[in-house]
Design an enzyme around this catalytic site. Structure first.
Site, mmCIF file in Angstrom:
data_model
loop_
_atom_site.group_PDB
_atom_site.id
_atom_site.type_symbol
_atom_site.label_atom_id
_atom_site.label_comp_id
_atom_site.label_asym_id
_atom_site.label_seq_id
_atom_site.Cartn_x
_atom_site.Cartn_y
_atom_site.Cartn_z
ATOM 1 N N GLU A 1 8.433 7.181 -13.255
ATOM 2 C CA GLU A 1 9.152 8.410 -12.924
ATOM 3 C C GLU A 1 10.645 8.136 -12.811
ATOM 4 O O GLU A 1 11.459 8.809 -13.437
ATOM 5 C CB GLU A 1 8.622 8.981 -11.606
ATOM 6 C CG GLU A 1 7.174 9.411 -11.698
ATOM 7 C CD GLU A 1 6.828 10.417 -10.627
ATOM 8 O OE1 GLU A 1 6.394 11.505 -10.982
ATOM 9 O OE2 GLU A 1 6.976 10.106 -9.427
ATOM 10 N N HIS B 1 3.525 3.887 -6.168
ATOM 11 C CA HIS B 1 4.154 4.454 -4.974
ATOM 12 C C HIS B 1 3.347 4.137 -3.729
ATOM 13 O O HIS B 1 2.155 4.445 -3.669
ATOM 14 C CB HIS B 1 4.285 5.986 -5.107
ATOM 15 C CG HIS B 1 5.344 6.399 -6.077
ATOM 16 N ND1 HIS B 1 5.421 7.657 -6.625
ATOM 17 C CD2 HIS B 1 6.386 5.687 -6.587
ATOM 18 C CE1 HIS B 1 6.475 7.704 -7.429
ATOM 19 N NE2 HIS B 1 7.071 6.532 -7.434
ATOM 20 N N HIS C 1 -0.464 5.372 -4.812
ATOM 21 C CA HIS C 1 -0.891 6.002 -6.061
ATOM 22 C C HIS C 1 -0.012 5.531 -7.206
ATOM 23 O O HIS C 1 0.925 4.770 -6.997
ATOM 24 C CB HIS C 1 -0.889 7.533 -5.931
ATOM 25 C CG HIS C 1 0.478 8.085 -5.711
ATOM 26 N ND1 HIS C 1 0.977 8.386 -4.469
ATOM 27 C CD2 HIS C 1 1.478 8.374 -6.587
ATOM 28 C CE1 HIS C 1 2.208 8.842 -4.583
ATOM 29 N NE2 HIS C 1 2.540 8.845 -5.862
ATOM 30 N N HIS D 1 -4.196 14.839 -10.167
ATOM 31 C CA HIS D 1 -2.804 14.576 -10.512
ATOM 32 C C HIS D 1 -2.535 13.096 -10.689
ATOM 33 O O HIS D 1 -1.716 12.695 -11.507
ATOM 34 C CB HIS D 1 -1.862 15.109 -9.429
ATOM 35 C CG HIS D 1 -2.059 16.554 -9.117
ATOM 36 N ND1 HIS D 1 -1.926 17.527 -10.082
ATOM 37 C CD2 HIS D 1 -2.387 17.197 -7.978
ATOM 38 C CE1 HIS D 1 -2.156 18.712 -9.530
ATOM 39 N NE2 HIS D 1 -2.452 18.536 -8.257
ATOM 40 N N THR E 1 7.990 13.796 -5.783
ATOM 41 C CA THR E 1 8.236 14.008 -7.217
ATOM 42 C C THR E 1 7.343 15.097 -7.799
ATOM 43 O O THR E 1 7.482 15.441 -8.964
ATOM 44 C CB THR E 1 7.997 12.706 -8.004
ATOM 45 O OG1 THR E 1 6.638 12.299 -7.832
ATOM 46 C CG2 THR E 1 8.933 11.609 -7.538
ATOM 47 N N HIS F 1 1.774 6.191 -11.301
ATOM 48 C CA HIS F 1 2.259 7.067 -12.374
ATOM 49 C C HIS F 1 2.319 6.222 -13.632
ATOM 50 O O HIS F 1 2.938 5.153 -13.620
ATOM 51 C CB HIS F 1 3.648 7.610 -12.039
ATOM 52 C CG HIS F 1 3.692 8.403 -10.768
ATOM 53 N ND1 HIS F 1 3.434 9.753 -10.730
ATOM 54 C CD2 HIS F 1 3.937 8.035 -9.486
ATOM 55 C CE1 HIS F 1 3.543 10.188 -9.477
ATOM 56 N NE2 HIS F 1 3.831 9.167 -8.702
HETATM 57 S S1 BO1 Z 1 5.442 10.972 -4.589
HETATM 58 O O1 BO1 Z 1 5.296 9.670 -4.005
HETATM 59 O O2 BO1 Z 1 6.778 11.534 -4.494
HETATM 60 N N1 BO1 Z 1 5.013 10.930 -6.120
HETATM 61 C C1 BO1 Z 1 4.368 12.034 -3.750
HETATM 62 C C2 BO1 Z 1 4.171 13.291 -4.239
HETATM 63 C C3 BO1 Z 1 3.324 14.156 -3.568
HETATM 64 C C4 BO1 Z 1 2.687 13.766 -2.402
HETATM 65 C C5 BO1 Z 1 2.884 12.477 -1.917
HETATM 66 C C6 BO1 Z 1 3.722 11.614 -2.598
HETATM 67 N N2 BO1 Z 1 1.878 14.677 -1.793
HETATM 68 C C7 BO1 Z 1 1.264 14.532 -0.496
HETATM 69 C C8 BO1 Z 1 0.296 15.677 -0.285
HETATM 70 C C9 BO1 Z 1 -0.367 15.540 1.070
HETATM 71 C C10 BO1 Z 1 -0.960 14.144 1.243
HETATM 72 C C11 BO1 Z 1 0.119 13.122 0.961
HETATM 73 C C12 BO1 Z 1 -0.326 11.670 1.144
HETATM 74 O O3 BO1 Z 1 0.625 13.303 -0.341
HETATM 75 O O4 BO1 Z 1 0.980 16.902 -0.373
HETATM 76 O O5 BO1 Z 1 -1.357 16.516 1.221
HETATM 77 O O6 BO1 Z 1 -1.478 13.980 2.543
HETATM 78 O O7 BO1 Z 1 -1.081 11.186 0.054
HETATM 79 ZN ZN ZN Z 2 4.229 9.219 -6.757
#
Ligand code: BO1
Ligand code: ZN
Length: 263
Positions: A107, A120, A94, A62, A206, A96
């Protein structure tokens, strides 16, 4: 096949009912519909701490994700202040971004304006044991959003971001990893962004499961980076790249907009 992807975001609701919630992120942050209120400044602790000898960049299907190791030498980086009550520990970083010719990749938008890249930094409320548990709580997570634009005449050079972007071509395929062999700290991801200027609101992850557990702080003043910093993966058709489409915007309409200005 991955359990979800960016091609049919309308399907998210069917498989993840929480994606149909009333406080979904991302949103358009609109000065006009925002409320200015005085908040304490965000405080960054141990953001200069070296994260580890080496960091692993993971294409999780992703996004390109950097998990911060549990065994960080020294204390964990944390944030407090802003709209937060309590102390939030950094967990992962991470990105986007958009596809070539497919538009910009942030986003959140600000006054309808979309940036090229959104970084993020995900944090977990210290009072919860792990991210899975924190995701079930309205005050469980805090994410900082740093915007990046590609500029022909960048103001600064960001060696830390450069090393991360230079590693991206090595994780083109989903479920691959690469090691970043350099000392990085979370300050490298903040760059010299103006952290006194932010939008803050309570929203969600998100992406699925879209848990409404996130207090967002979005910095509208972008970092300006040179084109060769990011265009190192020109014909990327891998699933970590995505574009937001109109359906997606409709699906995830703004629910709460609040501007918090520290000036
Ligand atoms: S975000 O920052 O809103 N784009 C976002 C979206 C999804 C996640 C994190 C941030 N997912 C989660 C996973 C967990 C993992 C965690 C930390 O991120 O569902 O399994 O431990 O990376
Ligand atoms: Zn994110």
């Amino acid at each position: 096949a991955p359990e979800w992807d960016y091609r049919d975001t309308n399907r998210w609701i069917a498989d993840y009912p929480t994606c149909g919630g009333a406080q979904q992120s991302p949103i358009n942050l609109d000065h006009y519909n925002s409320v200015g209120s005085l908040k304490p400044a965000l405080k960054f602790r141990n953001y200069a701490q070296p994260l580890a000898g080496r960091l692993t960049l993971v294409n999780n299907g992703h996004t390109a994700d950097i998990m911060l190791p549990e065994t960080i030498r020294g204390p964990r980086p944390t944030i407090t202040g802003g709209l937060l009550n309590g102390i939030y520990e950094a967990q992962s970083v991470h990105f986007h971004w958009g596809s070539p010719g497919g538009g910009r990749g942030s986003e959140h938008t600000v006054n309808g304006y979309r940036y090229d890249v959104e970084v993020h930094i995900v944090h977990k409320n210290m009072i919860y044991g792990n991210v899975q548990e924190a995701m079930q709580r309205p005050d469980g997570l805090a994410v900082l959003a740093i915007m990046i634009n590609i500029a022909d005449f960048p103001q600064s050079f960001y060696p830390g971001l450069n090393r991360v972007f230079n590693t991206l071509p090595r994780v083109r395929a989903a479920e691959t990893n690469a090691t970043i062999n350099s000392q990085l700290s979370l300050n490298h991801f903040l760059g010299d962004v103006d952290t006194r200027n932010f939008f803050a609101y309570r929203g969600s992850l998100t992406t699925p499961p879209c848990s409404e557990a996130v207090t967002w702080h979005v910095f509208p003043r972008p970092l300006l980076v040179s084109r060769d910093l990011v265009i190192i993966h020109p014909h990327n058709h891998i699933c970590i790249l995505f574009i937001f489409d109109a359906d997606c915007k409709l699906l995830r309409a703004p629910t709460e907009k609040r501007r918090v200005s520290m000036e």
